[in-house]
Scaffold this active site. Structure first.
Site, PDB file in Angstrom:
ATOM      1  N   LEU A 103      45.543  48.808  25.374  1.00 53.01           N
ATOM      2  CA  LEU A 103      46.381  49.816  26.027  1.00 53.01           C
ATOM      3  C   LEU A 103      47.843  49.401  25.907  1.00 53.01           C
ATOM      4  O   LEU A 103      48.156  48.201  25.858  1.00 53.01           O
ATOM      5  CB  LEU A 103      45.978  49.927  27.504  1.00 53.01           C
ATOM      6  CG  LEU A 103      44.541  50.416  27.708  1.00 53.01           C
ATOM      7  CD1 LEU A 103      44.050  50.107  29.113  1.00 53.01           C
ATOM      8  CD2 LEU A 103      44.443  51.912  27.412  1.00 53.01           C
ATOM      9  N   HIS A 119      35.376  41.112  31.633  1.00 50.67           N
ATOM     10  CA  HIS A 119      35.348  40.400  30.359  1.00 50.67           C
ATOM     11  C   HIS A 119      34.247  39.342  30.425  1.00 50.67           C
ATOM     12  O   HIS A 119      34.124  38.643  31.432  1.00 50.67           O
ATOM     13  CB  HIS A 119      36.704  39.748  30.093  1.00 50.67           C
ATOM     14  CG  HIS A 119      36.771  39.077  28.761  1.00 50.67           C
ATOM     15  ND1 HIS A 119      36.861  39.783  27.574  1.00 50.67           N
ATOM     16  CD2 HIS A 119      36.730  37.772  28.413  1.00 50.67           C
ATOM     17  CE1 HIS A 119      36.884  38.938  26.566  1.00 50.67           C
ATOM     18  NE2 HIS A 119      36.800  37.710  27.039  1.00 50.67           N
TER      19      HIS A 119
HETATM   20  C1  GAR Z   1      30.405  43.914  28.587  1.00 55.93           C
HETATM   21  O1  GAR Z   1      29.773  42.691  28.305  1.00 55.93           O
HETATM   22  C2  GAR Z   1      31.873  43.707  28.879  1.00 55.93           C
HETATM   23  O2  GAR Z   1      32.129  42.515  29.576  1.00 55.93           O
HETATM   24  C3  GAR Z   1      32.447  43.640  27.483  1.00 55.93           C
HETATM   25  O3  GAR Z   1      31.795  44.664  26.805  1.00 55.93           O
HETATM   26  C4  GAR Z   1      30.466  44.802  27.338  1.00 55.93           C
HETATM   27  C5  GAR Z   1      30.240  46.251  27.674  1.00 55.93           C
HETATM   28  O4  GAR Z   1      28.899  46.441  28.014  1.00 55.93           O
HETATM   29  N1  GAR Z   1      33.865  43.823  27.497  1.00 55.93           N
HETATM   30  C6  GAR Z   1      34.693  43.141  26.722  1.00 55.93           C
HETATM   31  O5  GAR Z   1      34.334  42.328  25.889  1.00 55.93           O
HETATM   32  C7  GAR Z   1      36.166  43.451  26.938  1.00 55.93           C
HETATM   33  N2  GAR Z   1      37.002  42.473  26.347  1.00 55.93           N
HETATM   34  P1  GAR Z   1      28.446  47.758  28.769  1.00 55.93           P
HETATM   35  O6  GAR Z   1      28.927  48.938  27.912  1.00 55.93           O
HETATM   36  O7  GAR Z   1      26.955  47.662  28.788  1.00 55.93           O
HETATM   37  O8  GAR Z   1      29.059  47.759  30.124  1.00 55.93           O
END
Ligand code: GAR
Length: 232
Positions: A103, A119
């Site tokens: 963003l 995260h």
């Molecule tokens: C989660 O593990 C979240 O922590 C990660 O993406 C996944 C989404 O899973 N986010 C990142 O890596 C952001 N930097 P979900 O769609 O099942 O919630």
């Protein structure tokens, strides 16, 4: 006659996703509790096939899809469109839940103190993509997840809540990710509840950075250490 104080209105939350939406799912679930201080009022995806969109529809939550290709090389334009949708839906708080798009600094400033991200690492370690693979490659024995307020810097900003999980000797990326994800699902609804109930205070830390304190909560008590591998 004593006057009854009316309960604070629930904060209207937009959840931004790019994929399957398992964190969205636990936020939707938590918000079903009449005492939860937030309602999920909007889900926005940057991918038309994000699985989480179906979860939103099933839950009767309005959805919007904003595709990057409709704003070629125009991050400011994309974020302006995002902002317009958030304003249209009278959104108070934003949750990034696997929203894999950077963003603009201007957008993060508009939502300073009102936007959370989750995260899959113990920040500030392993920012960016594939945090779980980064943890395995580094050979750490403890991994985890972080919910933090969003600032202009990627995967930075005041940390609201973290959970640690052990890294096991036979872990691969899938098994470690699943263990971290289970912790994410416990953390995100809690952190959002704190923010929505105005419990989150951002204070300066000794080192010149910032730290989050929670109102009406003693966060000074010592907890036992987590050992990985166990030492007993
Ligand atoms: C989660 O593990 C979240 O922590 C990660 O993406 C996944 C989404 O899973 N986010 C990142 O890596 C952001 N930097 P979900 O769609 O099942 O919630």
């Amino acid at each position: 006659m004593q006057q009854q104080s009316s309960p604070s209105p629930k904060k209207r939350v937009a959840v931004l996703i790019s994929g399957r939406g398992s964190n969205l799912s636990v936020l939707l679930q938590a918000a079903r509790d009449p005492n939860y201080p937030a309602e999920i009022a909007l889900v926005i995806a940057n991918k038309a096939d994000a699985g989480g969109l179906d979860l939103a529809v099933q839950a009767g939550v309005p959805t919007a899809v904003l595709l990057a290709q409709d704003f070629p090389k125009d991050r400011a334009g994309y974020d302006a469109a995002l902002q317009a949708v958030l304003v249209e839906h009278r959104i108070d708080l934003v949750c990034l839940a696997g929203f894999m798009r950077l963003l603009t600094a201007e957008f993060t400033r508009l939502w300073a103190g009102r936007m959370l991200n989750i995260h899959p690492s113990l920040l500030p370690a392993f920012k960016g993509l594939a945090a779980q693979a980064q943890a395995l490659a580094a050979g750490v024995k403890i991994a985890g997840c972080t919910v933090h307020l969003v600032t202009a810097d990627m995967d930075a900003g005041p940390i609201v809540l973290q959970a640690a999980v052990p890294v096991l000797a036979d872990d691969d990326e899938a098994s470690l990710s699943a263990r971290i994800l289970a912790a994410e699902h416990q953390c995100y609804p809690k952190a959002l509840a704190w923010l929505a109930a105005d419990q989150v205070m951002v204070c300066e830390s000794d080192g010149g950075g910032y730290q989050v304190r929670l109102r009406q909560r003693d966060t000074t008590r010592e907890q036992g250490a987590l050992f990985s591998p166990t030492i007993a």
